[in-house]
Design an enzyme around this catalytic site. Sequence first.
Site, PDB file in Angstrom:
ATOM      1  N   CYS A 145       7.328  -5.974  15.333  1.00 38.58           N
ATOM      2  CA  CYS A 145       6.150  -5.057  16.211  1.00 38.58           C
ATOM      3  C   CYS A 145       5.406  -4.963  16.627  1.00 38.58           C
ATOM      4  CB  CYS A 145       7.253  -3.121  15.396  1.00 38.58           C
ATOM      5  SG  CYS A 145       8.273  -2.832  15.574  1.00 38.58           S
TER       6      CYS A 145
ATOM      7  N   CYS B 234       0.176   5.231   9.783  1.00 38.89           N
ATOM      8  CA  CYS B 234       0.997   4.804  10.561  1.00 38.89           C
ATOM      9  C   CYS B 234       0.409   3.847  11.198  1.00 38.89           C
ATOM     10  CB  CYS B 234       1.399   5.608  11.751  1.00 38.89           C
ATOM     11  SG  CYS B 234       2.720   7.070  10.790  1.00 38.89           S
TER      12      CYS B 234
ATOM     13  N   GLU C  27       0.417  -1.829  -0.238  1.00 38.55           N
ATOM     14  CA  GLU C  27      -0.120  -0.191   0.137  1.00 38.55           C
ATOM     15  C   GLU C  27       0.924   1.012   0.044  1.00 38.55           C
ATOM     16  OE1 GLU C  27      -3.734  -1.387   2.027  1.00 38.55           O
ATOM     17  OE2 GLU C  27      -2.242  -1.262   3.378  1.00 38.55           O
TER      18      GLU C  27
ATOM     19  N   CYS D 188       2.508  -2.744  15.320  1.00 40.12           N
ATOM     20  CA  CYS D 188       1.620  -2.556  13.928  1.00 40.12           C
ATOM     21  C   CYS D 188       1.109  -3.671  12.986  1.00 40.12           C
ATOM     22  CB  CYS D 188       3.782  -1.903  13.564  1.00 40.12           C
ATOM     23  SG  CYS D 188       3.745  -1.563  12.074  1.00 40.12           S
TER      24      CYS D 188
ATOM     25  N   CYS E 190       6.858  -7.390   6.244  1.00 47.05           N
ATOM     26  CA  CYS E 190       7.287  -6.505   7.446  1.00 47.05           C
ATOM     27  C   CYS E 190       7.888  -7.765   8.306  1.00 47.05           C
ATOM     28  CB  CYS E 190       7.925  -5.729   8.176  1.00 47.05           C
ATOM     29  SG  CYS E 190       8.580  -4.731   9.020  1.00 47.05           S
TER      30      CYS E 190
ATOM     31  N   CYS F 146       3.419   8.710   1.026  1.00 47.54           N
ATOM     32  CA  CYS F 146       4.402   7.688   1.985  1.00 47.54           C
ATOM     33  C   CYS F 146       4.263   6.092   1.339  1.00 47.54           C
ATOM     34  CB  CYS F 146       3.630   7.103   2.964  1.00 47.54           C
ATOM     35  SG  CYS F 146       3.373   6.092   4.675  1.00 47.54           S
TER      36      CYS F 146
HETATM   37  N1  SAH Z   1       8.848  -0.250   9.499  1.00 42.91           N
HETATM   38  C1  SAH Z   1       9.974   1.791   9.350  1.00 42.91           C
HETATM   39  C2  SAH Z   1       8.816   2.221   8.808  1.00 42.91           C
HETATM   40  C3  SAH Z   1       7.639   1.493   9.147  1.00 42.91           C
HETATM   41  S1  SAH Z   1       6.133   2.815   9.585  1.00 42.91           S
HETATM   42  C4  SAH Z   1      10.129   2.610  11.057  1.00 42.91           C
HETATM   43  O1  SAH Z   1       9.403   1.193  11.827  1.00 42.91           O
HETATM   44  O2  SAH Z   1      10.831   3.031  10.981  1.00 42.91           O
HETATM   45  C5  SAH Z   1       5.874   4.410  10.154  1.00 42.91           C
HETATM   46  C6  SAH Z   1       6.411   4.731  11.827  1.00 42.91           C
HETATM   47  O3  SAH Z   1       4.919   4.024  12.224  1.00 42.91           O
HETATM   48  C7  SAH Z   1       6.926   3.539  12.371  1.00 42.91           C
HETATM   49  O4  SAH Z   1       7.797   4.535  13.478  1.00 42.91           O
HETATM   50  C8  SAH Z   1       6.132   2.977  13.310  1.00 42.91           C
HETATM   51  O5  SAH Z   1       6.722   2.276  14.173  1.00 42.91           O
HETATM   52  C9  SAH Z   1       4.894   3.668  13.654  1.00 42.91           C
HETATM   53  N2  SAH Z   1       3.586   2.735  13.950  1.00 42.91           N
HETATM   54  C10 SAH Z   1       4.005   1.478  13.363  1.00 42.91           C
HETATM   55  N3  SAH Z   1       2.687   1.200  13.977  1.00 42.91           N
HETATM   56  C11 SAH Z   1       1.912   2.099  14.299  1.00 42.91           C
HETATM   57  C12 SAH Z   1       0.477   2.187  14.883  1.00 42.91           C
HETATM   58  N4  SAH Z   1       0.006   1.264  14.619  1.00 42.91           N
HETATM   59  N5  SAH Z   1       0.828   3.592  15.696  1.00 42.91           N
HETATM   60  C13 SAH Z   1       1.039   4.639  15.653  1.00 42.91           C
HETATM   61  N6  SAH Z   1       2.432   4.503  14.653  1.00 42.91           N
HETATM   62  C14 SAH Z   1       2.008   3.459  14.109  1.00 42.91           C
END
Ligand code: SAH
Length: 348
Positions: A107, A334, A83, A110, A103, A96
């Site tokens: 985490c 995000c 996406e 996420c 991935c 974005c």
């Molecule tokens: N893998 C990279 C980029 C992708 S995510 C990274 O982790 O930086 C982009 C941002 O969104 C990251 O800071 C990630 O931690 C954040 N993110 C992921 N899931 C989220 C959520 N459920 N709510 C808010 N931010 C989130």
Amino acid sequence: MAERRVAVAELGEPAYRADQLSRHYFGRFTDSPQDMTDVPAAVRERLAQALLPRLLTAAKELSCDGGMTRKTLWRAADGAYVESVLMRYPGRVTMCVSSQAGCGMACPFCATGQAGLTRNLSTAEIVTQVVSGAAALARGEVAGGRGRVSNVVFMGMGEPLANYASVLAAIRRLTDPVPAGLGISRRSVTVSTVGLVPAIERLAGEGLSVRLAVSLHAPDDGLRDELVPVNRRWKVAEVLDAAWAYAAATGRRVSIEYAMIRDVNDQPWRADLLAGLLAGRLAHVNLIPLNPTPGSRWTASDPVVAAEFEARLAGRGIPVTVRDTRGREIDGACGQLAAAGRELDPPG
Ligand code: SAH
């Protein structure tokens, strides 16, 4: 460019046709043979197919914020879904983009992290997400009239520094001037990472001056080991050291990303600990209210608690902003990108 000229020569055409096709793609955002009126009709199809094959097909498009936010679900040739999200603000448009299908960083808060890694995207698969946004803007299809892509953030699906070579080549295509690339300013490109230290160090040596964002989410190893599992390999102190070295090499402020998770990482003492780590550094904190993902036990911090966290950082002189949650209703904010394309596939 050199590779494209070779490909053109192999098709028995003069080398300047490579530049013509690049100009169509990066300057006019088209890969359609019928648009290439400066190329003889007899060879258009063959050249376009060889040099600009369609890599991603839009499977679904959703918009919100009065059409100023658009999420596209893409289907790759092998059936992988990714996406991208276009966000229009007064005076700028940010794309974005995804760097991987899925991935591998796992985490737990996420959505993308839950399904695991499918595969890396190629350079062209990354670049085409931006070109398609540029095309929609140039054709006036996005609310707010004709426009250009001004910013690119690698904050879609995937860990960009785990797909280093393709992401770096994509940054060059995005930032080189037309016809070699889209001509977006390097300073307007942000690479966001969980904190892969060797890759951050390598990026610092590329002389690119793109912005680095580090997804910290916790100032202490105990909690960060859980929220960003790669922390078990590279600790908070090591990640921040690499970030400061990046800032020193590029002269650019590092963005520290911090998702505010209710009763998990939003305590006043953690704000103070974070402030201590960042004091005097070339850093800026981006607080992101957690976007709850399906099945997660976590939710966003209470606004009063989040405001206190922000005030404690600001009180210590740390630049801090609260990120908006653009695209939330279309699962485009995000951490929500989960390639819901799965629901388009027949069951079984
Ligand atoms: N893998 C990279 C980029 C992708 S995510 C990274 O982790 O930086 C982009 C941002 O969104 C990251 O800071 C990630 O931690 C954040 N993110 C992921 N899931 C989220 C959520 N459920 N709510 C808010 N931010 C989130």
